[in-house]
Design a protein around this motif. Structure first.
Motif, PDB file in Angstrom:
ATOM      1  N   GLY A 198      74.439  12.837 -13.837  1.00 46.92           N
ATOM      2  CA  GLY A 198      74.478  14.045 -14.833  1.00 46.92           C
ATOM      3  C   GLY A 198      73.230  14.057 -15.503  1.00 46.92           C
ATOM      4  N   ARG A 204      70.502  15.062 -13.221  1.00 49.02           N
ATOM      5  CA  ARG A 204      70.864  16.412 -12.655  1.00 49.02           C
ATOM      6  C   ARG A 204      70.305  17.563 -13.642  1.00 49.02           C
ATOM      7  N   PHE A 236      82.041  13.637  -3.459  1.00 51.01           N
ATOM      8  CA  PHE A 236      81.890  14.567  -2.559  1.00 51.01           C
ATOM      9  C   PHE A 236      81.337  15.690  -3.108  1.00 51.01           C
ATOM     10  N   PRO A 237      81.835  16.410  -4.186  1.00 52.64           N
ATOM     11  CA  PRO A 237      81.287  17.572  -4.531  1.00 52.64           C
ATOM     12  C   PRO A 237      79.934  17.498  -5.418  1.00 52.64           C
ATOM     13  N   LEU A 238      80.062  16.101  -6.145  1.00 52.09           N
ATOM     14  CA  LEU A 238      78.586  16.143  -6.760  1.00 52.09           C
ATOM     15  C   LEU A 238      77.774  15.785  -5.809  1.00 52.09           C
ATOM     16  N   LEU A 290      78.052  19.039  -2.505  1.00 53.08           N
ATOM     17  CA  LEU A 290      78.339  20.393  -2.526  1.00 53.08           C
ATOM     18  C   LEU A 290      77.584  21.338  -3.622  1.00 53.08           C
ATOM     19  N   ILE A 291      77.153  20.586  -4.684  1.00 52.48           N
ATOM     20  CA  ILE A 291      76.636  21.437  -5.744  1.00 52.48           C
ATOM     21  C   ILE A 291      75.084  21.022  -6.134  1.00 52.48           C
ATOM     22  N   ILE A 296      86.673  11.548  -4.052  1.00 56.02           N
ATOM     23  CA  ILE A 296      87.130  12.739  -4.629  1.00 56.02           C
ATOM     24  C   ILE A 296      86.019  13.397  -5.249  1.00 56.02           C
ATOM     25  N   PHE A 297      85.417  12.581  -6.168  1.00 53.62           N
ATOM     26  CA  PHE A 297      84.234  13.218  -7.439  1.00 53.62           C
ATOM     27  C   PHE A 297      82.892  13.081  -6.490  1.00 53.62           C
ATOM     28  N   PHE A 348      77.910   8.143 -12.364  1.00 54.43           N
ATOM     29  CA  PHE A 348      78.107   9.418 -12.482  1.00 54.43           C
ATOM     30  C   PHE A 348      77.319   9.945 -13.929  1.00 54.43           C
TER      31      PHE A 348
END
Lengths: 209, 132
Positions: free
Chosen positions: A43, A46, A203-205, A208-209, A200-201, A39
């Motif tokens: 980060g 990204r 999925f959005p990373l 979604l975003i 759960i982390f 992650f």
């Protein structure tokens, strides 16, 4: 496992359970940090390539990640209910609920396989294998490197977790656990919840975003 | 030892208490939050808010899983301490790494990235082709 689940170096079953639980949490802490390294890499890149990451993230099918999130959350729920049945001494019910969780894990992996096949067709691949026409911004192939690393490592965890659930479920079906002794049910459940927690982390990373 | 006895028993009773209703509530909350984060990602929000909203919702979901499915809510301090320590290291790893990148001299950033100078903008030879 011997006739009595209590190992001779423990004073009581309760202390043995606490030791086992603490050991599992220490292991889960290392798992959290394993995924955190990925992650953190996500980060950094990204941050460096916001446009490439945003476009790549939009180029993959969000609905698959969304459905898979619902599937994994539900499988976590059935695992929790399986522990509840084990606490009440109902091994058969535990086995059935764990079997449902394994089934949901297979659904999850099935969607993942469809998704991976699609990426291979489109050329949404890491490094120099990246040939996707839709997104040509800098950083796009880095996004897919991280995508495959993160979701791949997670998928390996799903496979390990469903194996653990299957084994513990089979033991529960044979009546190996009781209301007093069911620590393997609890630990297999903890591992599965961690797999859910990581997703759960993810999925959005990723989606979604 | 004698003082610990009733505490241990109370804890054990707590652990052996049926949690089915609580699990169902947490499950429904997780489903609702999943739908919420999906819709929020589609809603028109000012720049930067999508990331914040998604991470806040993910943290809320994660907390529900850790506290109730994984029982940290009603477990001993040692397990909580282990997990809290891992979260401290998560914050250090992600936080410091991002801080490093956010405060770099522009030339230290790879070509093509957001913080870097435009290719050829530096006073000498143009930057090599950006990795895709």
């Amino acid at each position: 496992m011997q006739a009595s689940p209590l190992a001779h170096h423990f004073e009581s079953l309760e202390k043995q359970a606490h030791a086992a639980r603490l050991g599992m949490w220490l292991f889960l802490a290392t798992e959290v940090l394993l995924f955190t390294a990925l992650f953190a890499a996500y980060g950094v890149y990204r941050f460096l390539y916001p446009e490439g990451f945003a476009q790549s993230s939009r180029s993959i099918e969000t609905w698959i990640g969304f459905v898979n999130t619902l599937v994994l959350v539900t499988s976590s729920f059935t695992v929790a209910m399986g522990l509840d049945a084990a606490v009440k001494g109902n091994g058969r019910r535990t086995a059935l609920l764990f079997a449902a969780s394994v089934g949901l894990a297979l659904v999850f992996l099935g969607f993942k396989a469809i998704e991976y096949a699609h990426h291979f067709q489109e050329g949404q691949l890491p490094g120099r294998y990246y040939t996707f026409e839709g997104v040509q911004a800098p950083g796009a192939s880095l996004y897919f490197s991280l995508y495959f690393l993160i979701t791949g490592l997670h998928a390996i965890h799903v496979i390990i977790g469903m194996s653990a659930l299957a084994i513990v479920g089979a033991l529960a079906w044979r009546g190996r656990f009781t209301g007093e002794y069911h620590i393997p049910v609890e630990l297999a459940g903890l591992y599965w919840h961690l797999v859910d927690l990581v997703w759960i982390f993810v999925f959005p990373l990723i989606y979604l975003i | 030892m004698a003082e610990q006895e009733p505490i241990a028993r109370a804890e054990q009773e707590l652990e052996h208490h049926a949690h089915a209703g609580r699990y169902a509530l947490v499950w429904i909350a997780l489903l609702v939050l999943t739908v919420t984060t999906y819709l929020a990602a589609r809603a028109p929000l000012p720049g930067g808010w999508h990331v914040a909203v998604a991470l806040v919702i993910a943290t809320a979901k994660g907390s529900l899983v850790v506290l109730f499915f994984m029982h940290l809510w009603d477990q001993r301090g040692a397990n909580r301490l282990v997990f809290a320590t891992s979260l401290v290291f998560v914050a250090l790893l992600v936080g410091l790494t991002l801080l490093d990148n956010a405060t770099r001299f522009p030339l230290a950033n790879p070509p093509g990235s957001a913080g870097a100078l435009p290719a050829g903008g530096a006073n000498r030879e143009p930057a090599p082709e950006a990795p895709r």
